[in-house]
Design a protein around this motif. Structure first.
Motif, PDB file in Angstrom:
ATOM      1  N   VAL A  42      -4.145   2.591   0.634  1.00  0.00           N
ATOM      2  CA  VAL A  42      -4.037   3.826  -0.156  1.00  0.00           C
ATOM      3  C   VAL A  42      -5.149   4.796   0.216  1.00  0.00           C
ATOM      4  CG1 VAL A  42      -4.134   4.774  -2.487  1.00  0.00           C
ATOM      5  CG2 VAL A  42      -2.854   2.673  -2.055  1.00  0.00           C
ATOM      6  N   TRP A  43      -6.361   4.279   0.357  1.00  0.00           N
ATOM      7  CA  TRP A  43      -7.483   5.139   0.743  1.00  0.00           C
ATOM      8  C   TRP A  43      -7.257   5.742   2.119  1.00  0.00           C
ATOM      9  CZ3 TRP A  43     -11.238   3.961   4.666  1.00  0.00           C
ATOM     10  CH2 TRP A  43     -12.275   4.900   4.760  1.00  0.00           C
ATOM     11  N   GLY A  44      -6.717   4.956   3.051  1.00  0.00           N
ATOM     12  CA  GLY A  44      -6.451   5.468   4.385  1.00  0.00           C
ATOM     13  C   GLY A  44      -5.463   6.620   4.360  1.00  0.00           C
ATOM     14  N   VAL A  45      -4.407   6.483   3.553  1.00  0.00           N
ATOM     15  CA  VAL A  45      -3.404   7.553   3.458  1.00  0.00           C
ATOM     16  C   VAL A  45      -4.007   8.807   2.836  1.00  0.00           C
ATOM     17  CG1 VAL A  45      -1.252   8.251   2.341  1.00  0.00           C
ATOM     18  CG2 VAL A  45      -1.441   5.977   3.375  1.00  0.00           C
ATOM     19  N   THR A  46      -4.679   8.664   1.676  1.00  0.00           N
ATOM     20  CA  THR A  46      -5.191   9.831   0.960  1.00  0.00           C
ATOM     21  C   THR A  46      -6.322  10.520   1.726  1.00  0.00           C
ATOM     22  OG1 THR A  46      -6.661   8.381  -0.324  1.00  0.00           O
ATOM     23  CG2 THR A  46      -4.533   8.949  -1.304  1.00  0.00           C
ATOM     24  N   SER A  47      -7.197   9.738   2.344  1.00  0.00           N
ATOM     25  CA  SER A  47      -8.297  10.358   3.091  1.00  0.00           C
ATOM     26  C   SER A  47      -7.785  11.055   4.341  1.00  0.00           C
ATOM     27  CB  SER A  47      -9.356   9.317   3.463  1.00  0.00           C
ATOM     28  OG  SER A  47      -8.805   8.288   4.274  1.00  0.00           O
ATOM     29  N   SER A  48      -6.766  10.485   4.985  1.00  0.00           N
ATOM     30  CA  SER A  48      -6.176  11.133   6.164  1.00  0.00           C
ATOM     31  C   SER A  48      -5.526  12.458   5.790  1.00  0.00           C
ATOM     32  CB  SER A  48      -5.156  10.217   6.833  1.00  0.00           C
ATOM     33  OG  SER A  48      -5.766   9.034   7.296  1.00  0.00           O
ATOM     34  N   LEU A  49      -4.787  12.449   4.683  1.00  0.00           N
ATOM     35  CA  LEU A  49      -4.142  13.684   4.233  1.00  0.00           C
ATOM     36  C   LEU A  49      -5.174  14.747   3.869  1.00  0.00           C
ATOM     37  CD1 LEU A  49      -1.228  12.240   2.038  1.00  0.00           C
ATOM     38  CD2 LEU A  49      -1.053  13.303   4.309  1.00  0.00           C
ATOM     39  N   GLY A  75      -1.051  16.540 -19.458  1.00  0.00           N
ATOM     40  CA  GLY A  75      -2.488  16.705 -19.673  1.00  0.00           C
ATOM     41  C   GLY A  75      -3.389  15.724 -18.969  1.00  0.00           C
ATOM     42  N   TYR A  76      -2.867  14.905 -18.060  1.00  0.00           N
ATOM     43  CA  TYR A  76      -3.700  13.981 -17.296  1.00  0.00           C
ATOM     44  C   TYR A  76      -4.122  14.647 -15.987  1.00  0.00           C
ATOM     45  CZ  TYR A  76      -2.584   9.971 -20.280  1.00  0.00           C
ATOM     46  OH  TYR A  76      -2.473   9.096 -21.340  1.00  0.00           O
ATOM     47  N   ASP A  77      -5.419  14.637 -15.717  1.00  0.00           N
ATOM     48  CA  ASP A  77      -5.946  15.190 -14.477  1.00  0.00           C
ATOM     49  C   ASP A  77      -6.674  14.080 -13.734  1.00  0.00           C
ATOM     50  OD1 ASP A  77      -6.891  16.796 -12.441  1.00  0.00           O
ATOM     51  OD2 ASP A  77      -8.589  17.562 -13.606  1.00  0.00           O
ATOM     52  N   ASN A  78      -6.099  13.636 -12.619  1.00  0.00           N
ATOM     53  CA  ASN A  78      -6.688  12.544 -11.847  1.00  0.00           C
ATOM     54  C   ASN A  78      -7.911  13.068 -11.091  1.00  0.00           C
ATOM     55  OD1 ASN A  78      -7.341  10.424 -10.123  1.00  0.00           O
ATOM     56  ND2 ASN A  78      -5.204   9.800  -9.907  1.00  0.00           N
ATOM     57  N   THR A  79      -9.092  12.657 -11.563  1.00  0.00           N
ATOM     58  CA  THR A  79     -10.341  13.129 -10.956  1.00  0.00           C
ATOM     59  C   THR A  79     -10.929  12.126  -9.976  1.00  0.00           C
ATOM     60  OG1 THR A  79     -11.605  12.219 -12.823  1.00  0.00           O
ATOM     61  CG2 THR A  79     -10.897  14.518 -12.983  1.00  0.00           C
ATOM     62  N   LEU A  80     -10.344  10.948  -9.891  1.00  0.00           N
ATOM     63  CA  LEU A  80     -10.919   9.900  -9.040  1.00  0.00           C
ATOM     64  C   LEU A  80     -10.945  10.324  -7.578  1.00  0.00           C
ATOM     65  CD1 LEU A  80     -11.984   7.000  -8.677  1.00  0.00           C
ATOM     66  CD2 LEU A  80      -9.611   6.277  -8.423  1.00  0.00           C
ATOM     67  N   GLU A  81      -9.805  10.833  -7.089  1.00  0.00           N
ATOM     68  CA  GLU A  81      -9.725  11.177  -5.666  1.00  0.00           C
ATOM     69  C   GLU A  81     -10.707  12.269  -5.304  1.00  0.00           C
ATOM     70  OE1 GLU A  81      -6.480  12.971  -2.480  1.00  0.00           O
ATOM     71  OE2 GLU A  81      -5.774  11.974  -4.305  1.00  0.00           O
ATOM     72  N   SER A  82     -10.779  13.327  -6.130  1.00  0.00           N
ATOM     73  CA  SER A  82     -11.688  14.430  -5.813  1.00  0.00           C
ATOM     74  C   SER A  82     -13.145  13.976  -5.850  1.00  0.00           C
ATOM     75  CB  SER A  82     -11.472  15.588  -6.781  1.00  0.00           C
ATOM     76  OG  SER A  82     -11.694  15.174  -8.123  1.00  0.00           O
ATOM     77  N   GLU A  83     -13.489  13.121  -6.824  1.00  0.00           N
ATOM     78  CA  GLU A  83     -14.859  12.610  -6.896  1.00  0.00           C
ATOM     79  C   GLU A  83     -15.167  11.717  -5.704  1.00  0.00           C
ATOM     80  OE1 GLU A  83     -17.310  13.291  -9.008  1.00  0.00           O
ATOM     81  OE2 GLU A  83     -16.021  14.776  -9.991  1.00  0.00           O
ATOM     82  N   LEU A  84     -14.201  10.902  -5.306  1.00  0.00           N
ATOM     83  CA  LEU A  84     -14.409   9.986  -4.193  1.00  0.00           C
ATOM     84  C   LEU A  84     -14.591  10.736  -2.881  1.00  0.00           C
ATOM     85  CD1 LEU A  84     -14.487   6.948  -3.467  1.00  0.00           C
ATOM     86  CD2 LEU A  84     -12.036   7.097  -3.013  1.00  0.00           C
ATOM     87  N   LEU A  85     -13.805  11.786  -2.682  1.00  0.00           N
ATOM     88  CA  LEU A  85     -13.842  12.522  -1.418  1.00  0.00           C
ATOM     89  C   LEU A  85     -15.130  13.322  -1.228  1.00  0.00           C
ATOM     90  CD1 LEU A  85     -10.137  13.747  -1.192  1.00  0.00           C
ATOM     91  CD2 LEU A  85     -11.231  11.907   0.110  1.00  0.00           C
ATOM     92  N   GLY A 140       0.816  -1.203   0.000  1.00  0.00           N
ATOM     93  CA  GLY A 140       0.000   0.000   0.000  1.00  0.00           C
ATOM     94  C   GLY A 140       0.851   1.254   0.000  1.00  0.00           C
ATOM     95  N   LEU A 141       1.914   1.288   0.830  1.00  0.00           N
ATOM     96  CA  LEU A 141       2.805   2.443   0.871  1.00  0.00           C
ATOM     97  C   LEU A 141       3.530   2.614  -0.455  1.00  0.00           C
ATOM     98  CD1 LEU A 141       4.122   4.732   2.421  1.00  0.00           C
ATOM     99  CD2 LEU A 141       5.792   3.089   3.323  1.00  0.00           C
ATOM    100  N   GLY A 142       4.051   1.505  -0.998  1.00  0.00           N
ATOM    101  CA  GLY A 142       4.727   1.569  -2.295  1.00  0.00           C
ATOM    102  C   GLY A 142       3.799   2.032  -3.390  1.00  0.00           C
ATOM    103  N   GLY A 143       2.557   1.553  -3.340  1.00  0.00           N
ATOM    104  CA  GLY A 143       1.584   1.989  -4.332  1.00  0.00           C
ATOM    105  C   GLY A 143       1.294   3.472  -4.232  1.00  0.00           C
ATOM    106  N   SER A 144       1.220   3.988  -3.006  1.00  0.00           N
ATOM    107  CA  SER A 144       0.968   5.418  -2.820  1.00  0.00           C
ATOM    108  C   SER A 144       2.110   6.256  -3.377  1.00  0.00           C
ATOM    109  CB  SER A 144       0.783   5.722  -1.321  1.00  0.00           C
ATOM    110  OG  SER A 144      -0.324   5.041  -0.802  1.00  0.00           O
ATOM    111  N   ILE A 145       3.362   5.838  -3.091  1.00  0.00           N
ATOM    112  CA  ILE A 145       4.529   6.576  -3.582  1.00  0.00           C
ATOM    113  C   ILE A 145       4.581   6.536  -5.110  1.00  0.00           C
ATOM    114  CG2 ILE A 145       7.050   6.632  -3.610  1.00  0.00           C
ATOM    115  CD1 ILE A 145       6.958   5.525  -0.742  1.00  0.00           C
ATOM    116  N   ALA A 146       4.340   5.341  -5.687  1.00  0.00           N
ATOM    117  CA  ALA A 146       4.363   5.212  -7.146  1.00  0.00           C
ATOM    118  C   ALA A 146       3.277   6.062  -7.794  1.00  0.00           C
ATOM    119  CB  ALA A 146       4.201   3.744  -7.540  1.00  0.00           C
ATOM    120  N   LEU A 147       2.081   6.036  -7.197  1.00  0.00           N
ATOM    121  CA  LEU A 147       0.989   6.837  -7.746  1.00  0.00           C
ATOM    122  C   LEU A 147       1.308   8.324  -7.690  1.00  0.00           C
ATOM    123  CD1 LEU A 147      -2.145   4.997  -6.332  1.00  0.00           C
ATOM    124  CD2 LEU A 147      -1.532   5.249  -8.736  1.00  0.00           C
ATOM    125  N   LEU A 148       1.959   8.757  -6.607  1.00  0.00           N
ATOM    126  CA  LEU A 148       2.325  10.167  -6.491  1.00  0.00           C
ATOM    127  C   LEU A 148       3.319  10.557  -7.579  1.00  0.00           C
ATOM    128  CD1 LEU A 148       2.291  12.858  -5.011  1.00  0.00           C
ATOM    129  CD2 LEU A 148       4.069  11.961  -3.471  1.00  0.00           C
TER     130      LEU A 148
END
Length: 220
Positions: free
Chosen positions: A207-214, A21-31, A3-11
């Motif tokens: 990953v969700w725990g990290v992003t939602s906490s931040l 030109g890529y805009d990641n909309t998943l996180e904003s829609e999910l939150l 999960g940590l490695g996935g978060s770092i790679a995704l970042l």
């Protein structure tokens, strides 16, 4: 660690993707959703659907019923996408049709075979028999096609300004998902489908725990 490695790679990939030109909309829609709904979507619904579609058919023996059922789920789940996602939905549609054709032809040959046996005549092999032999002798093809499709379907997480650069870096953008798809596939092949599902759900939870906490920390 996954999960940590996935978060770092995704970042890291998100930083590169945003430059072309890529805009990641998943996180904003999910939150925008309540936490309980986020939890259900991320750690339960998404892993179950994706593991059914992409990894349940990955067995040593070709199972047409499983292949057709998971292909139908793939069509229903991804048909509303665009670009590469539509192509993957079309691929699942082809899988459903091909499975049906193989099954129907095997039924027809089965009837012919029964009649031929009563007359002691030679019986032709079915297309299903040939497909099953190919599946067993070339296990890498279904595995790698599944991993690639799993990766590219995650392009739906982005709004993209289409350009040559965006097309070129598309494999890089989804490379973390391809890597995770490989890990989930190894778990599925070695320990069974439930192991792949558990690993997938745990990764998503991490990953969700990290992003939602931040995101909660960033609120005023």
């Amino acid at each position: 660690m996954i999960g940590l490695g996935g978060s770092i790679a995704l970042l890291a990939v998100s930083l590169i993707a945003s430059k072309v030109g890529y805009d990641n909309t998943l996180e904003s829609e999910l939150l925008k959703r309540p936490l309980v709904e986020q939890f259900v979507l991320v750690t339960l619904l998404a892993p179950v659907i994706e593991e059914l579609v992409f990894r349940l058919p990955l067995a040593g023996r070709l199972r047409l019923g499983v292949l057709a059922a998971t292909g139908a789920i793939g069509v229903l789940n991804f048909a509303g996408g665009d670009g590469p996602v539509i192509a993957i939905a079309a691929m699942f549609g082809i899988v459903v049709v091909a499975s049906g054709v193989l099954w129907i032809q095997s039924l027809i040959v089965g009837v012919t075979r029964d009649a031929a046996e009563s007359e002691s005549a030679p019986t032709p092999p079915t297309w299903r028999d040939s497909a099953a032999r190919w599946w067993s002798s070339h296990p890498g093809w279904p595995v790698w096609c599944s991993i690639a499709a799993f990766g590219f379907v995650h392009l739906s997480n982005y709004d993209v300004n289409l350009s040559i650069a965006a097309i070129v870096v598309a494999p890089l953008v989804v490379s973390p998902q391809m890597w995770l798809g490989l890990m989930f596939t190894i778990a599925r092949v070695r320990y069974g489908w439930w192991a792949g599902l558990a690993l997938h759900a745990f990764h998503n939870l991490a990953v969700w725990g990290v992003t939602s906490s931040l995101s909660q920390m960033a609120l005023p």
